[in-house]
Design a protein around this motif. Sequence first.
Motif, PDB file in Angstrom:
ATOM      1  N   THR A 236       0.751  -1.071   0.210  1.00 34.32           N
ATOM      2  CA  THR A 236      -0.205  -0.112  -0.354  1.00 34.32           C
ATOM      3  C   THR A 236       0.385   1.161   0.205  1.00 34.32           C
ATOM      4  N   ALA A 237       1.884   1.386   0.047  1.00 33.46           N
ATOM      5  CA  ALA A 237       3.324   2.285  -0.231  1.00 33.46           C
ATOM      6  C   ALA A 237       2.887   2.945  -1.084  1.00 33.46           C
ATOM      7  N   ALA A 238       3.072   4.669  -1.363  1.00 29.28           N
ATOM      8  CA  ALA A 238       3.329   5.302  -2.509  1.00 29.28           C
ATOM      9  C   ALA A 238       4.625   4.923  -2.995  1.00 29.28           C
ATOM     10  N   PRO A 239       4.656   5.473  -4.591  1.00 27.64           N
ATOM     11  CA  PRO A 239       5.432   4.568  -5.206  1.00 27.64           C
ATOM     12  C   PRO A 239       6.881   5.436  -4.368  1.00 27.64           C
ATOM     13  N   ILE A 240       7.632   5.325  -4.287  1.00 29.86           N
ATOM     14  CA  ILE A 240       9.340   6.024  -3.843  1.00 29.86           C
ATOM     15  C   ILE A 240       9.713   6.891  -5.122  1.00 29.86           C
ATOM     16  N   GLU A 241       9.872   8.349  -4.491  1.00 29.78           N
ATOM     17  CA  GLU A 241      10.374   9.369  -5.010  1.00 29.78           C
ATOM     18  C   GLU A 241      11.585  10.005  -5.047  1.00 29.78           C
ATOM     19  N   TRP A 242      12.403  10.583  -5.685  1.00 26.08           N
ATOM     20  CA  TRP A 242      13.446  11.427  -5.641  1.00 26.08           C
ATOM     21  C   TRP A 242      12.946  13.154  -6.232  1.00 26.08           C
ATOM     22  N   ASN A 243      13.379  13.857  -5.124  1.00 24.89           N
ATOM     23  CA  ASN A 243      13.218  15.252  -5.383  1.00 24.89           C
ATOM     24  C   ASN A 243      15.295  15.809  -5.742  1.00 24.89           C
ATOM     25  N   LEU A 244      15.604  15.890  -6.875  1.00 26.04           N
ATOM     26  CA  LEU A 244      17.107  16.725  -6.804  1.00 26.04           C
ATOM     27  C   LEU A 244      17.223  17.313  -7.599  1.00 26.04           C
ATOM     28  N   SER A 245      18.476  18.415  -7.045  1.00 31.32           N
ATOM     29  CA  SER A 245      19.446  19.333  -7.635  1.00 31.32           C
ATOM     30  C   SER A 245      20.356  19.166  -8.106  1.00 31.32           C
ATOM     31  N   MET A 246      20.989  19.730  -9.174  1.00 36.00           N
ATOM     32  CA  MET A 246      22.434  18.983  -9.415  1.00 36.00           C
ATOM     33  C   MET A 246      23.200  20.884  -8.092  1.00 36.00           C
ATOM     34  N   THR A 247      23.910  19.787  -7.957  1.00 34.95           N
ATOM     35  CA  THR A 247      24.931  20.767  -7.131  1.00 34.95           C
ATOM     36  C   THR A 247      26.734  21.018  -7.808  1.00 34.95           C
ATOM     37  N   ASP A 248      26.729  20.234  -8.055  1.00 31.65           N
ATOM     38  CA  ASP A 248      28.062  19.928  -9.474  1.00 31.65           C
ATOM     39  C   ASP A 248      27.981  19.515 -10.906  1.00 31.65           C
ATOM     40  N   ASP A 249      28.874  19.152 -11.706  1.00 28.74           N
ATOM     41  CA  ASP A 249      28.672  18.678 -13.333  1.00 28.74           C
ATOM     42  C   ASP A 249      28.478  17.096 -12.713  1.00 28.74           C
ATOM     43  N   ASP A 250      29.217  16.118 -11.663  1.00 28.64           N
ATOM     44  CA  ASP A 250      28.827  14.978 -11.000  1.00 28.64           C
ATOM     45  C   ASP A 250      27.779  14.399  -9.748  1.00 28.64           C
ATOM     46  N   THR A 251      27.193  15.364  -9.708  1.00 28.19           N
ATOM     47  CA  THR A 251      27.304  15.424  -7.638  1.00 28.19           C
ATOM     48  C   THR A 251      24.950  16.044  -8.037  1.00 28.19           C
ATOM     49  N   LEU A 252      24.521  14.772  -7.821  1.00 30.57           N
ATOM     50  CA  LEU A 252      22.749  15.067  -7.821  1.00 30.57           C
ATOM     51  C   LEU A 252      22.391  14.922  -6.536  1.00 30.57           C
ATOM     52  N   SER A 253      21.871  16.009  -5.316  1.00 29.34           N
ATOM     53  CA  SER A 253      21.206  15.770  -3.844  1.00 29.34           C
ATOM     54  C   SER A 253      20.058  16.494  -3.687  1.00 29.34           C
ATOM     55  N   GLY A 254      19.571  15.674  -2.573  1.00 29.64           N
ATOM     56  CA  GLY A 254      18.049  16.250  -2.483  1.00 29.64           C
ATOM     57  C   GLY A 254      17.547  15.484  -1.481  1.00 29.64           C
ATOM     58  N   LYS A 255      16.260  14.784  -1.591  1.00 27.26           N
ATOM     59  CA  LYS A 255      15.235  13.600  -0.656  1.00 27.26           C
ATOM     60  C   LYS A 255      14.798  13.134  -1.593  1.00 27.26           C
ATOM     61  N   LYS A 256      15.154  11.500  -1.046  1.00 25.72           N
ATOM     62  CA  LYS A 256      14.468  10.715  -1.521  1.00 25.72           C
ATOM     63  C   LYS A 256      13.115  10.108  -0.326  1.00 25.72           C
ATOM     64  N   SER A 257      12.089  10.330  -1.027  1.00 28.11           N
ATOM     65  CA  SER A 257      10.699   9.924  -0.675  1.00 28.11           C
ATOM     66  C   SER A 257      10.347   8.085  -0.347  1.00 28.11           C
ATOM     67  N   THR A 258      10.022   7.783   1.356  1.00 24.88           N
ATOM     68  CA  THR A 258      10.386   6.818   0.961  1.00 24.88           C
ATOM     69  C   THR A 258       9.431   5.975   2.266  1.00 24.88           C
ATOM     70  N   LEU A 259      10.041   4.935   2.913  1.00 26.99           N
ATOM     71  CA  LEU A 259       9.222   4.587   4.060  1.00 26.99           C
ATOM     72  C   LEU A 259      10.709   4.018   5.200  1.00 26.99           C
ATOM     73  N   GLU A 260      10.814   4.413   6.033  1.00 27.69           N
ATOM     74  CA  GLU A 260      11.804   4.016   7.548  1.00 27.69           C
ATOM     75  C   GLU A 260      11.307   3.529   8.843  1.00 27.69           C
ATOM     76  N   PRO A 261      12.316   2.810   9.686  1.00 27.29           N
ATOM     77  CA  PRO A 261      11.541   2.346  10.311  1.00 27.29           C
ATOM     78  C   PRO A 261      10.570   2.578  11.471  1.00 27.29           C
ATOM     79  N   ALA A 262       9.940   2.598  12.198  1.00 26.27           N
ATOM     80  CA  ALA A 262       9.649   3.106  13.364  1.00 26.27           C
ATOM     81  C   ALA A 262       8.450   2.331  14.215  1.00 26.27           C
ATOM     82  N   ASP A 263       8.866   2.854  15.126  1.00 26.17           N
ATOM     83  CA  ASP A 263       7.923   2.135  16.581  1.00 26.17           C
ATOM     84  C   ASP A 263       6.258   2.261  16.397  1.00 26.17           C
TER      85      ASP A 263
END
Length: 281
Positions: A236-263
């Motif tokens: 039932t999880a939503a599709p995993i997504e990445w929202n990234l930006s180019m910080t230099d010619d060889d680097t993409l950085s940003g946030k990944k929407s996913t699931l992580e362990p929790a109590d």
Amino acid sequence: MKKHRQIFAIFVLFSSFFCIPAVAEAIPVDFYAAISDSKDTNMIRMTENLYFQQLNSLDGYDVSDRRPEEWQKKDEDASDSIVFFAEIQESPDSAGWICILNAISRLSGERKTSVKIYDSYYKILLDAKNSLVSLLSSLNSDGAEAVVESEKKTEVPSQKALSVESIAGNWTGEPYIEKIVILRGGKGFVIYKNGASMTIQVSISGNSVHVQQVGRPNASYYPELPRETAMLVARTAAPIEWNLSMTDDDTLSGKKSTLEPADTPEGAVSAHVEVVWQRKK
């Protein structure tokens, strides 16, 4: 004179004996079942059989048929064989097929992949042997990079607009992911260290790169979670997504929407995780 001829004949005989090239020992290959979500099971079995027949015909390899078993990574496995398996999926935007060939050294853990998109089974038939030779050669070559023959890597031009073509190639950076393959047409694949692969769609808006999971959910896309938890929540999880930006010619950085362990009763929650991708050269 006769004696000289006899000595010469004996010399030639011994020279021929010692010049016989040594026969190289065949490399053991374990051939596992193809992985696919396609409902066209006949097509999948035909393609799987084709790769098996072509691999069996290659000189220098001793192929063991491990079908119908699918490959599963085992930490205690340290044999000297090569694992081979194909992942065959229907192309999401055409009537064609996406074939991902995997070759893994059990001893070193090194993994090579070949990603190709075909518009017909006939073209898979024509290309199968060449694809196998290229893939296995790359695994046996020191420092050889993964084979992505359908696309070429393109560097990001300085001071120019970002495009899917400019970021096409192989990327790495996440702890549970072997590599991310971005193709010039906007499609791509995330290849996990646990053996799973995810089809992705890549789009660009300004300096932002959006990457989204395509296809059915899979518990193997959440290696951060305990296996039982992943199997429960992935459906039932939503599709995993990445929202990234180019910080230099060889680097993409940003946030990944996913699931992580929790109590929590489910054992997992939605999360936005910081990630950094580096282009593999």
